[in-house]
Enzyme design. Structure first.
Site, PDB file in Angstrom:
ATOM      1  N   SER A  90       2.702 -50.146   4.294  1.00  0.00           N
ATOM      2  CA  SER A  90       3.064 -50.292   2.891  1.00  0.00           C
ATOM      3  C   SER A  90       4.568 -50.051   2.729  1.00  0.00           C
ATOM      4  O   SER A  90       5.350 -50.655   3.467  1.00  0.00           O
ATOM      5  CB  SER A  90       2.234 -49.332   2.040  1.00  0.00           C
ATOM      6  OG  SER A  90       2.286 -49.693   0.685  1.00  0.00           O
ATOM      7  N   ASP A 137      -5.930 -57.816   2.158  1.00  0.00           N
ATOM      8  CA  ASP A 137      -4.863 -57.165   1.389  1.00  0.00           C
ATOM      9  C   ASP A 137      -4.314 -58.145   0.356  1.00  0.00           C
ATOM     10  O   ASP A 137      -3.868 -59.231   0.715  1.00  0.00           O
ATOM     11  CB  ASP A 137      -3.751 -56.742   2.362  1.00  0.00           C
ATOM     12  CG  ASP A 137      -2.692 -55.844   1.744  1.00  0.00           C
ATOM     13  OD1 ASP A 137      -2.585 -55.768   0.504  1.00  0.00           O
ATOM     14  OD2 ASP A 137      -1.955 -55.216   2.526  1.00  0.00           O
ATOM     15  N   HIS A 173      -5.508 -53.384   1.176  1.00  0.00           N
ATOM     16  CA  HIS A 173      -4.277 -52.727   1.609  1.00  0.00           C
ATOM     17  C   HIS A 173      -4.565 -51.383   2.285  1.00  0.00           C
ATOM     18  O   HIS A 173      -3.925 -51.027   3.275  1.00  0.00           O
ATOM     19  CB  HIS A 173      -3.385 -52.532   0.375  1.00  0.00           C
ATOM     20  CG  HIS A 173      -2.014 -52.061   0.676  1.00  0.00           C
ATOM     21  ND1 HIS A 173      -1.150 -52.775   1.475  1.00  0.00           N
ATOM     22  CD2 HIS A 173      -1.330 -50.947   0.287  1.00  0.00           C
ATOM     23  CE1 HIS A 173       0.006 -52.121   1.558  1.00  0.00           C
ATOM     24  NE2 HIS A 173      -0.081 -51.014   0.850  1.00  0.00           N
TER      25      HIS A 173
END
Lengths: 382, 382
Positions: free
Chosen positions: B163, B332, B365
């Site tokens: 991330s 994601d 994610h």
């Protein structure tokens, strides 16, 4: 009630220009699916075209979360901004007003003339606010059913709508199988996903977190504009797609005159164009829509499950006698195309007449308010 | 500053159990990418393993938005809840602390010991609040660079993160090409999409709409818990996927003991399990995280564009000398796998050594904090 009156007045002002009228139908009461009763109930509606002598050329159009009865504007018929399904309705259009009697009513729970949380509670003579009962898609449809009977409609040639309008269309097919010839369910499914409920709940929490919400007892014109703007910003993301937002906005800095952010807050390192767009959309909705209506109607969307009250999904869908078309949108992530297709397959599996068509659009959920040519072509497959 | 002290105290308490220590490194000042300077700057960090004599066996782990330096907990090494990357770090694990000197520092802008908006502004002797300068991923990385020099690291064997930790890892490869042997960019891309910026902005508006935010000048422990909870609810949707939320929650009614909704508001027709889950997650974050840090770090995520300051993306990526692995996640939608793959291809096209691996996970994610076996296998392809 003030909000309602203002809307009717505005619509009546428009009437001078458009020769279209927002009409009012009031009936005694509605027994509600989740318990309790609502009454008297008013529906604000508009019609275009003429009902024939046999009462079987009517088409009911059902609207989405923040929609109204104003699906068509005969005075400005080519302008999609003048009325939300304008390019599909009119003489010679798919919903051909020279042949059909086209009806659209504001849903119960709404704020565009029909009975909703901003209406006066007859027991207290004050707006219902959060004392308004929980309403469902089925309740909306049962109110519409009373309206079409009142109008002398004996059989609907079609019911059509997108998003929660599509949920209503589906519910028509299940509730009143003998009354509807054809049903178009656009960008809607048997029940929304956990993800869609989640997005709606974040939006509702944003509204209710606004101190101006006052547990729903704000005065007309002094509602939780900040919270409603934020709710709308989020909803606008879910109505589009990663693809369409990238095409329209990418990472561009703000291009046009700056809109007002819901919180008038400091910017951190400049404003992206997409942020400015979302501020604008939030502000626009906060000016025209009632926050409590947003809570109730978005909840009706969450609660809708076509199988509720039946032994199984198959039993519910097995009631359908109408010719069905299901329209999915490739890039829709609020009502994914795969869910729409799955539902069409289910209807077929229980012996129904169902067709599935997919719009190849990058515009996400909103494609049902944008892809006029593709929509017309899809619906012509009926 | 109080928040910082509390964190350091908590960490020191943990030390008794874990024999791990949150350490502090302070340096004079940092010139910031978007202008201005920050100083003095403190970084809170943890290390595991020993630096070798040649100073080239260090691995830097970079954390995500609400993370901290506590990536590993030697006292409870199998428990992913005890430390955020615990299952990947330790003796014999992928990040092998018997061979490597593993470092993780809280980012600047954070609230877990490093200088951030809750730190005391030396000019006023009060917390910075919104007087904290805009910080970027590059600023975070430049601060980390000062730390590793201070620690005697001469060359990093690896930088790895997911991330915005992945954004930091990528920035390390571009900023310090000679210093890093290998870089793992997980669930991160060259720059986030308009959609991701939009989600972040709705979250920020929710925080700033909370009257307790007080333009950022809330007292420690009296921050905008409601707004931060709503922001977290939204973020949690974007960290998962339609698929994983359906698997975990579907349309089930609330299953466990009810969590507290951010607004303590009435329920409309019952509570879905997924709503209860989101309330819980919102509440948990509001208890541990600083709202202003959320604003600044999420903005750093939006602002990050690896090409900023270079003539082109190609010029930026052409600087890379490290061996790169890019890890995308099938489901994601915050950092879509296609964007991660695209970036890996770009690095290859400019002559870099880049490999792309995709995790076949439904967890969205968040898979970079869940799919331990797949992640280990992916990283072993280095």
């Amino acid at each position: 009630m003030v909000a309602q009156l203002e809307y009717v007045q505005r619509a009546q002002t428009q009437q001078v220009q458009t020769e279209n009228e927002v009409l009012i139908f009031t009936f005694d009461q509605l027994l509600l699916q989740r318990g309790g009763r609502l009454g008297p109930v008013t529906l604000a509606y508009e019609t275009w075209g003429e009902l024939n002598a046999t009462g079987d050329n009517a088409i009911l159009i059902t609207h989405a979360l923040t929609g109204s009865s104003h699906a068509h504007d005969p005075a400005d018929p080519e302008n999609p901004k003048a009325a939300w399904w304008n390019p599909l309705i009119g003489p010679g259009k798919y919903f051909d007003t020279s042949r059909y009697f086209v009806i659209c009513a504001n849903v119960i729970g709404g704020c565009a003339g029909s009975t909703g949380p901003s209406s006066k509670n007859p027991l207290t003579d004050r707006p219902f606010g959060m004392r308004f009962p929980v309403i469902t898609i089925r309740d909306m449809v049962r109110a519409q059913h009373k309206l079409i009977k009142h109008l002398g409609v004996r059989r609907l040639a079609m019911v059509a709508g997108g998003s929660i309008g599509g949920q209503q269309a589906l519910e028509w097919a299940v509730m009143y199988p003998q009354l509807v010839e054809k049903v178009a369910v656009i960008a809607a499914s048997a029940a929304v996903s956990a993800q869609a409920i989640s997005f709606n709940e974040v939006a509702r929490q944003s509204i209710m977190a606004d101190p101006a919400w006052l547990c729903g007892d704000y005065l007309p014109g002094h509602g939780p504009a900040t919270g409603l703007s934020i709710a709308r910003m989020l909803a606008m993301i879910t109505y589009q797609s990663e693809e369409s937002m990238e095409m329209r906005f990418s990472r561009n800095p703000v291009q046009r005159e700056a809109a007002t952010a819901p919180t008038f807050s400091p910017e951190l390192g400049g404003r992206f164009d997409v942020e400015n767009y979302l501020y604008y959309q939030g502000d626009q909705l906060a000016r025209r829509f009632d926050a409590n209506s947003y809570l109730y109607i978005s909840r009706a969307m969450d609660l809708y499950d076509v199988s509720e009250g039946y032994a199984s999904l198959e039993e519910a869908l097995g009631r359908i006698r109408s010719q069905m078309i299901f329209v999915g949108i490739r890039s829709d992530f609020l009502f994914p195309a795969s869910h729409v297709r799955w539902l069409a397959d289910k209807v077929q599996m229980v012996g129904g007449n169902a067709r599935y068509v997919e719009l190849d659009s990058p515009h996400g959920h909103d494609a049902f308010l944008k892809e006029w040519d593709q929509l017309t072509e899809a619906l012509r497959q009926f």
